[in-house]
Every structure is written in structure tokens, then in C-alpha cells.
Design a protein around this motif. Sequence first.
Motif, PDB file in Angstrom:
ATOM      1  N   TYR A 124       0.835  -1.199   0.000  1.00  0.00           N
ATOM      2  CA  TYR A 124       0.000   0.000   0.000  1.00  0.00           C
ATOM      3  C   TYR A 124       0.871   1.250   0.000  1.00  0.00           C
ATOM      4  CZ  TYR A 124      -3.311   3.575   1.434  1.00  0.00           C
ATOM      5  OH  TYR A 124      -4.057   4.720   1.504  1.00  0.00           O
ATOM      6  N   ALA A 125       1.878   1.266   0.840  1.00  0.00           N
ATOM      7  CA  ALA A 125       2.782   2.419   0.906  1.00  0.00           C
ATOM      8  C   ALA A 125       3.518   2.616  -0.415  1.00  0.00           C
ATOM      9  CB  ALA A 125       3.779   2.256   2.041  1.00  0.00           C
ATOM     10  N   ALA A 126       3.957   1.548  -1.023  1.00  0.00           N
ATOM     11  CA  ALA A 126       4.649   1.640  -2.311  1.00  0.00           C
ATOM     12  C   ALA A 126       3.699   2.157  -3.391  1.00  0.00           C
ATOM     13  CB  ALA A 126       5.208   0.281  -2.708  1.00  0.00           C
ATOM     14  N   THR A 127       2.460   1.696  -3.357  1.00  0.00           N
ATOM     15  CA  THR A 127       1.466   2.160  -4.318  1.00  0.00           C
ATOM     16  C   THR A 127       1.196   3.643  -4.138  1.00  0.00           C
ATOM     17  OG1 THR A 127       0.427  -0.017  -4.368  1.00  0.00           O
ATOM     18  CG2 THR A 127      -0.889   1.836  -5.150  1.00  0.00           C
ATOM     19  N   MET A 128       1.060   4.085  -2.903  1.00  0.00           N
ATOM     20  CA  MET A 128       0.814   5.498  -2.633  1.00  0.00           C
ATOM     21  C   MET A 128       1.998   6.349  -3.071  1.00  0.00           C
ATOM     22  SD  MET A 128      -2.228   5.606  -1.698  1.00  0.00           S
ATOM     23  CE  MET A 128      -2.314   7.335  -1.309  1.00  0.00           C
ATOM     24  N   LYS A 129       3.197   5.871  -2.842  1.00  0.00           N
ATOM     25  CA  LYS A 129       4.391   6.603  -3.259  1.00  0.00           C
ATOM     26  C   LYS A 129       4.427   6.713  -4.773  1.00  0.00           C
ATOM     27  CE  LYS A 129       9.416   6.530  -3.060  1.00  0.00           C
ATOM     28  NZ  LYS A 129      10.598   5.782  -2.645  1.00  0.00           N
ATOM     29  N   GLU A 130       4.146   5.614  -5.455  1.00  0.00           N
ATOM     30  CA  GLU A 130       4.135   5.598  -6.918  1.00  0.00           C
ATOM     31  C   GLU A 130       3.078   6.556  -7.457  1.00  0.00           C
ATOM     32  OE1 GLU A 130       5.342   4.656 -10.722  1.00  0.00           O
ATOM     33  OE2 GLU A 130       6.288   4.082  -8.842  1.00  0.00           O
ATOM     34  N   GLN A 131       1.908   6.553  -6.877  1.00  0.00           N
ATOM     35  CA  GLN A 131       0.855   7.459  -7.324  1.00  0.00           C
ATOM     36  C   GLN A 131       1.283   8.904  -7.132  1.00  0.00           C
ATOM     37  OE1 GLN A 131      -2.559   6.134  -5.123  1.00  0.00           O
ATOM     38  NE2 GLN A 131      -3.199   4.743  -6.732  1.00  0.00           N
ATOM     39  N   SER A 132       1.920   9.194  -6.046  1.00  0.00           N
ATOM     40  CA  SER A 132       2.360  10.554  -5.787  1.00  0.00           C
ATOM     41  C   SER A 132       3.384  11.003  -6.822  1.00  0.00           C
ATOM     42  CB  SER A 132       2.964  10.668  -4.388  1.00  0.00           C
ATOM     43  OG  SER A 132       1.991  10.405  -3.414  1.00  0.00           O
ATOM     44  N   LEU A 161       8.812   9.227 -17.473  1.00  0.00           N
ATOM     45  CA  LEU A 161       8.527   9.022 -16.051  1.00  0.00           C
ATOM     46  C   LEU A 161       9.710   8.379 -15.350  1.00  0.00           C
ATOM     47  CD1 LEU A 161       6.623   9.142 -13.631  1.00  0.00           C
ATOM     48  CD2 LEU A 161       5.643   6.969 -14.406  1.00  0.00           C
ATOM     49  N   LYS A 162      10.324   7.390 -15.960  1.00  0.00           N
ATOM     50  CA  LYS A 162      11.488   6.731 -15.348  1.00  0.00           C
ATOM     51  C   LYS A 162      12.659   7.695 -15.214  1.00  0.00           C
ATOM     52  CE  LYS A 162      10.196   2.100 -16.640  1.00  0.00           C
ATOM     53  NZ  LYS A 162      10.352   0.997 -17.562  1.00  0.00           N
ATOM     54  N   GLU A 163      12.863   8.546 -16.197  1.00  0.00           N
ATOM     55  CA  GLU A 163      13.915   9.563 -16.120  1.00  0.00           C
ATOM     56  C   GLU A 163      13.638  10.531 -14.965  1.00  0.00           C
ATOM     57  OE1 GLU A 163      16.856  10.097 -17.999  1.00  0.00           O
ATOM     58  OE2 GLU A 163      16.428   8.003 -18.459  1.00  0.00           O
ATOM     59  N   PHE A 164      12.393  10.933 -14.842  1.00  0.00           N
ATOM     60  CA  PHE A 164      11.985  11.827 -13.757  1.00  0.00           C
ATOM     61  C   PHE A 164      12.238  11.173 -12.398  1.00  0.00           C
ATOM     62  CE2 PHE A 164       8.648  13.410 -10.866  1.00  0.00           C
ATOM     63  CZ  PHE A 164       8.923  14.774 -10.887  1.00  0.00           C
ATOM     64  N   GLN A 165      11.855   9.922 -12.274  1.00  0.00           N
ATOM     65  CA  GLN A 165      12.056   9.195 -11.021  1.00  0.00           C
ATOM     66  C   GLN A 165      13.540   9.065 -10.708  1.00  0.00           C
ATOM     67  OE1 GLN A 165       9.723   5.757 -12.214  1.00  0.00           O
ATOM     68  NE2 GLN A 165       8.266   6.165 -10.564  1.00  0.00           N
ATOM     69  N   ALA A 166      14.352   8.812 -11.699  1.00  0.00           N
ATOM     70  CA  ALA A 166      15.794   8.655 -11.492  1.00  0.00           C
ATOM     71  C   ALA A 166      16.430   9.945 -10.992  1.00  0.00           C
ATOM     72  CB  ALA A 166      16.470   8.203 -12.787  1.00  0.00           C
ATOM     73  N   GLN A 167      15.945  11.069 -11.472  1.00  0.00           N
ATOM     74  CA  GLN A 167      16.492  12.356 -11.035  1.00  0.00           C
ATOM     75  C   GLN A 167      16.209  12.633  -9.562  1.00  0.00           C
ATOM     76  OE1 GLN A 167      15.050  15.422 -13.597  1.00  0.00           O
ATOM     77  NE2 GLN A 167      16.237  14.717 -15.347  1.00  0.00           N
ATOM     78  N   PHE A 168      15.107  12.130  -9.062  1.00  0.00           N
ATOM     79  CA  PHE A 168      14.713  12.419  -7.691  1.00  0.00           C
ATOM     80  C   PHE A 168      14.821  11.214  -6.765  1.00  0.00           C
ATOM     81  CE2 PHE A 168      12.781  15.615 -10.362  1.00  0.00           C
ATOM     82  CZ  PHE A 168      13.205  16.758  -9.717  1.00  0.00           C
ATOM     83  N   SER A 169      15.481  10.184  -7.221  1.00  0.00           N
ATOM     84  CA  SER A 169      15.671   8.977  -6.431  1.00  0.00           C
ATOM     85  C   SER A 169      16.586   9.267  -5.256  1.00  0.00           C
ATOM     86  CB  SER A 169      16.253   7.871  -7.289  1.00  0.00           C
ATOM     87  OG  SER A 169      16.527   6.755  -6.502  1.00  0.00           O
ATOM     88  N   LYS A 170      16.316   8.702  -4.125  1.00  0.00           N
ATOM     89  CA  LYS A 170      17.137   8.872  -2.931  1.00  0.00           C
ATOM     90  C   LYS A 170      18.285   7.867  -2.911  1.00  0.00           C
ATOM     91  CE  LYS A 170      13.574  10.916  -0.094  1.00  0.00           C
ATOM     92  NZ  LYS A 170      12.839  10.862   1.137  1.00  0.00           N
ATOM     93  N   LYS A 171      18.234   6.895  -3.805  1.00  0.00           N
ATOM     94  CA  LYS A 171      19.284   5.880  -3.850  1.00  0.00           C
ATOM     95  C   LYS A 171      20.549   6.493  -4.421  1.00  0.00           C
ATOM     96  CE  LYS A 171      16.032   2.138  -4.660  1.00  0.00           C
ATOM     97  NZ  LYS A 171      15.607   1.108  -5.604  1.00  0.00           N
ATOM     98  N   SER A 172      21.659   6.154  -3.802  1.00  0.00           N
ATOM     99  CA  SER A 172      22.922   6.612  -4.351  1.00  0.00           C
ATOM    100  C   SER A 172      23.388   5.642  -5.418  1.00  0.00           C
ATOM    101  CB  SER A 172      23.984   6.734  -3.260  1.00  0.00           C
ATOM    102  OG  SER A 172      24.190   5.483  -2.662  1.00  0.00           O
ATOM    103  N   LYS A 173      24.012   6.171  -6.436  1.00  0.00           N
ATOM    104  CA  LYS A 173      24.436   5.313  -7.548  1.00  0.00           C
ATOM    105  C   LYS A 173      25.908   5.131  -7.541  1.00  0.00           C
ATOM    106  CE  LYS A 173      20.511   6.469 -10.317  1.00  0.00           C
ATOM    107  NZ  LYS A 173      20.000   6.915 -11.559  1.00  0.00           N
TER     108      LYS A 173
END
Length: 57
Positions: A4-12, A45-57
Motif C-alpha cells: 500500500y505504501a509503495a502504491t501510494m508513493k508511486e501514485q504521488s 517518467l522513469k527519467e523523472f524518477q531517477a532524477q529524484f531517487s534517494k538511492k545513491s548510484k
Amino acid sequence: MKTYAATMKEQSIVEIFTEMMDQIYYEGYTQDLIESDPLKFDWELKEFQAQFSKKSK
């Protein structure tokens, strides 16, 4: 509960992305893109998510 939390995060993220793209281009741009070129929408969308990802690369 994690699902549920993952779904809510994805929707946001999708909502934020949609609002931003509609402000940059025009109202309804994201919906038009989804209908005309869903692969491009997914890529954007994936590019957008990658720019704001909290994961370090």
C-alpha cells in the motif's frame, strides 16, 4: 502494508510528474502523451524518477 505504501508513493510520483509536465507544456499534455506514445511516457517518467531517487548510484 508495504505494498500500500509503495502504491501510494508511486501514485504521488506520477501525480507530481503529470502536474509538472502539464505546466511545462500544456494542460492535458501528459494524457495526450499516454494516448499517443505510451513508451515515451514510461521513459519520461522513469527519467523523472531517477532524477529524484534517494538511492545513491
